[in-house]
Motif scaffolding. Structure first.
Motif, PDB file in Angstrom:
ATOM      1  N   LYS A 152      26.098  12.491  29.801  1.00 24.54           N
ATOM      2  CA  LYS A 152      24.835  12.099  30.456  1.00 24.54           C
ATOM      3  C   LYS A 152      24.609  10.592  30.323  1.00 24.54           C
ATOM      4  CE  LYS A 152      20.046  13.727  30.785  1.00 24.54           C
ATOM      5  NZ  LYS A 152      20.094  13.843  32.238  1.00 24.54           N
ATOM      6  N   ILE A 153      24.856  10.051  29.140  1.00 25.68           N
ATOM      7  CA  ILE A 153      24.643   8.620  28.892  1.00 25.68           C
ATOM      8  C   ILE A 153      25.626   7.777  29.718  1.00 25.68           C
ATOM      9  CG2 ILE A 153      24.845   6.788  27.142  1.00 25.68           C
ATOM     10  CD1 ILE A 153      23.949   9.008  25.077  1.00 25.68           C
ATOM     11  N   ALA A 154      26.889   8.207  29.759  1.00 22.50           N
ATOM     12  CA  ALA A 154      27.947   7.379  30.358  1.00 22.50           C
ATOM     13  C   ALA A 154      28.070   7.511  31.870  1.00 22.50           C
ATOM     14  CB  ALA A 154      29.290   7.725  29.707  1.00 22.50           C
ATOM     15  N   SER A 155      27.511   8.581  32.451  1.00 23.92           N
ATOM     16  CA  SER A 155      27.702   8.826  33.883  1.00 23.92           C
ATOM     17  C   SER A 155      26.797   7.957  34.755  1.00 23.92           C
ATOM     18  CB  SER A 155      27.436  10.297  34.199  1.00 23.92           C
ATOM     19  OG  SER A 155      28.385  11.120  33.577  1.00 23.92           O
ATOM     20  N   ILE A 156      27.382   7.386  35.807  1.00 27.86           N
ATOM     21  CA  ILE A 156      26.622   6.627  36.800  1.00 27.86           C
ATOM     22  C   ILE A 156      25.972   7.643  37.739  1.00 27.86           C
ATOM     23  CG2 ILE A 156      26.798   4.965  38.699  1.00 27.86           C
ATOM     24  CD1 ILE A 156      29.330   3.834  37.258  1.00 27.86           C
ATOM     25  N   GLU A 157      24.647   7.660  37.780  1.00 18.77           N
ATOM     26  CA  GLU A 157      23.921   8.719  38.493  1.00 18.77           C
ATOM     27  C   GLU A 157      24.060   8.658  40.008  1.00 18.77           C
ATOM     28  OE1 GLU A 157      19.868   8.961  37.267  1.00 18.77           O
ATOM     29  OE2 GLU A 157      20.360   9.222  35.140  1.00 18.77           O
ATOM     30  N   GLU A 158      24.264   7.436  40.555  1.00 14.50           N
ATOM     31  CA  GLU A 158      24.217   7.276  42.018  1.00 14.50           C
ATOM     32  C   GLU A 158      25.324   8.027  42.768  1.00 14.50           C
ATOM     33  OE1 GLU A 158      26.343   2.984  42.730  1.00 14.50           O
ATOM     34  OE2 GLU A 158      24.713   3.080  41.284  1.00 14.50           O
ATOM     35  N   LEU A 159      26.361   8.475  42.058  1.00 12.65           N
ATOM     36  CA  LEU A 159      27.460   9.167  42.733  1.00 12.65           C
ATOM     37  C   LEU A 159      27.157  10.619  43.061  1.00 12.65           C
ATOM     38  CD1 LEU A 159      29.027   6.611  41.807  1.00 12.65           C
ATOM     39  CD2 LEU A 159      31.022   8.075  41.646  1.00 12.65           C
ATOM     40  N   GLY A 160      26.040  11.132  42.569  1.00 15.84           N
ATOM     41  CA  GLY A 160      25.685  12.506  42.892  1.00 15.84           C
ATOM     42  C   GLY A 160      25.342  13.312  41.662  1.00 15.84           C
ATOM     43  N   PRO A 161      24.882  14.557  41.874  1.00 19.58           N
ATOM     44  CA  PRO A 161      24.483  15.431  40.763  1.00 19.58           C
ATOM     45  C   PRO A 161      25.634  15.675  39.791  1.00 19.58           C
ATOM     46  CG  PRO A 161      23.865  16.380  42.877  1.00 19.58           C
ATOM     47  CD  PRO A 161      24.753  15.217  43.176  1.00 19.58           C
ATOM     48  N   GLY A 162      25.267  16.040  38.549  1.00 28.34           N
ATOM     49  CA  GLY A 162      26.277  16.301  37.529  1.00 28.34           C
ATOM     50  C   GLY A 162      26.669  15.028  36.804  1.00 28.34           C
ATOM     51  N   GLY A 163      27.849  15.037  36.217  1.00 26.45           N
ATOM     52  CA  GLY A 163      28.324  13.874  35.477  1.00 26.45           C
ATOM     53  C   GLY A 163      29.827  13.766  35.541  1.00 26.45           C
ATOM     54  N   THR A 164      30.338  12.672  34.999  1.00 19.98           N
ATOM     55  CA  THR A 164      31.787  12.443  34.921  1.00 19.98           C
ATOM     56  C   THR A 164      32.173  12.289  33.461  1.00 19.98           C
ATOM     57  OG1 THR A 164      31.774  11.219  37.029  1.00 19.98           O
ATOM     58  CG2 THR A 164      33.711  10.947  35.628  1.00 19.98           C
ATOM     59  N   TRP A 165      33.365  12.774  33.121  1.00 22.09           N
ATOM     60  CA  TRP A 165      33.922  12.462  31.806  1.00 22.09           C
ATOM     61  C   TRP A 165      35.434  12.316  31.933  1.00 22.09           C
ATOM     62  CZ3 TRP A 165      31.824  10.014  28.244  1.00 22.09           C
ATOM     63  CH2 TRP A 165      32.396   9.938  26.956  1.00 22.09           C
ATOM     64  N   SER A 166      36.001  11.465  31.060  1.00 24.67           N
ATOM     65  CA  SER A 166      37.469  11.294  31.030  1.00 24.67           C
ATOM     66  C   SER A 166      38.023  12.347  30.074  1.00 24.67           C
ATOM     67  CB  SER A 166      37.836   9.883  30.564  1.00 24.67           C
ATOM     68  OG  SER A 166      37.198   9.591  29.326  1.00 24.67           O
ATOM     69  N   THR A 167      38.276  13.528  30.611  1.00 23.34           N
ATOM     70  CA  THR A 167      38.703  14.650  29.776  1.00 23.34           C
ATOM     71  C   THR A 167      40.200  14.600  29.487  1.00 23.34           C
ATOM     72  OG1 THR A 167      38.841  16.000  31.784  1.00 23.34           O
ATOM     73  CG2 THR A 167      36.828  16.178  30.479  1.00 23.34           C
ATOM     74  N   CYS A 168      40.620  15.421  28.528  1.00 25.39           N
ATOM     75  CA  CYS A 168      42.014  15.441  28.079  1.00 25.39           C
ATOM     76  C   CYS A 168      42.915  16.164  29.075  1.00 25.39           C
ATOM     77  CB  CYS A 168      42.130  16.151  26.727  1.00 25.39           C
ATOM     78  SG  CYS A 168      41.180  15.362  25.426  1.00 25.39           S
ATOM     79  N   MET A 169      44.071  15.577  29.369  1.00 22.81           N
ATOM     80  CA  MET A 169      45.026  16.162  30.316  1.00 22.81           C
ATOM     81  C   MET A 169      45.856  17.288  29.696  1.00 22.81           C
ATOM     82  SD  MET A 169      48.196  13.406  30.287  1.00 22.81           S
ATOM     83  CE  MET A 169      48.751  13.871  31.874  1.00 22.81           C
TER      84      MET A 169
END
Length: 257
Positions: A152-169
């Motif tokens: 929540k803290i790291a996600s840029i909100e303007e791209l749309g609902p939800g969030g982004t994370w750099s998850t493990c491959m």
């Protein structure tokens, strides 16, 4: 640039990978289109609607994924071939993540994002799954891996609902993928960063289906070469290796020319 201790398993994998790359001459593979191809989307919402749901991976923030893919494709090869520090900031921007190198881990810290062999998936997940904890389904990931507040803290909100994370491959070489994005968050990835053989100086960004989105050959202080080689080792034999092999071969030919 600090010296990094490379684990024994990575050294062994690097040696075996070097041997296999010398022995094989993979066929050059054609590029495929990137984006939301292959997604099974519900028809009760129009494309771009906040409520669009991916039937197969219902945790996917579809609108956000589309926005991340567009940002990723908008970057030029020149931009992605600059100093690694600048390139990584562009990758964070494309993923919809803030550059927060001084935050506490778990509270928005993104200094590790796209900066090692493993945290290379731009996972776009809906808000109600971003607090999911790994219950042991993802092999090698700490149980009780709570990411919610940091996302929540790291996600840029303007791209749309939800969030982004750099998850493990880790686990993405299985079919279907058994990684954090697909298992813990029930979400597709907007892009995955894969370092390209044979020398791992070029990376490719591929979509959830393994299709080409972009690539670059950065300079400067990149992740250790063994980390980059291990990153490719983790996609070997999967849909995510194809574009890495193709782009790596093209880059090698360009250097020889």
């Amino acid at each position: 640039h600090h010296t990094k201790i490379i684990p024994h398993y990575m050294r062994r994998a690097f040696r075996s990978l070097k041997g296999s790359l010398h022995r094989t001459n993979p066929q050059i593979l054609t590029a495929s289109g990137g984006g939301t191809a292959g997604m099974s989307l519900t028809t009760n919402a129009k494309p771009g609607d906040d409520l669009e749901i991916d039937k197969e991976y219902p945790g996917t923030a579809v609108k956000r994924l589309r926005a991340v893919v567009e940002r990723t494709k908008s970057l030029t090869n020149e931009q992605l071939s600059d100093d690694w520090t600048k390139v990584r900031k562009l990758l964070l921007w494309a993923a919809g993540l803030k550059d927060l190198p001084d935050a506490e881990p778990g509270m928005g810290y993104t200094g590790h994002s796209f900066n090692d062999w493993n945290h290379v998936d731009a996972c776009t997940m809906l808000g109600d799954v971003s607090h999911n904890e790994n219950k042991g389904e993802v092999k090698g990931i700490a149980i009780g891996n709570q990411l919610g507040p940091g996302i929540k803290i790291a996600s840029i909100e303007e791209l749309g609902p939800g969030g982004t994370w750099s998850t493990c491959m880790m686990g993405c070489n299985r079919d279907p993928p058994q990684d954090v994005a697909h298992i813990q968050f029930k979400s597709r990835v907007a892009f995955k960063l894969v370092w390209c053989p044979p020398d791992f100086s070029t990376f490719v960004l591929v979509d959830d289906g393994g299709g080409y989105l972009n690539h670059g050959t950065p300079s400067g202080s990149m992740p250790h070469k063994m980390e980059r080689a291990y990153n490719f080792k983790m996609v070997e034999g999967s849909k995510y290796e194809k574009e890495a092999i193709r782009i790596g071969q093209e880059a090698a030919k360009t250097r020889e020319a």
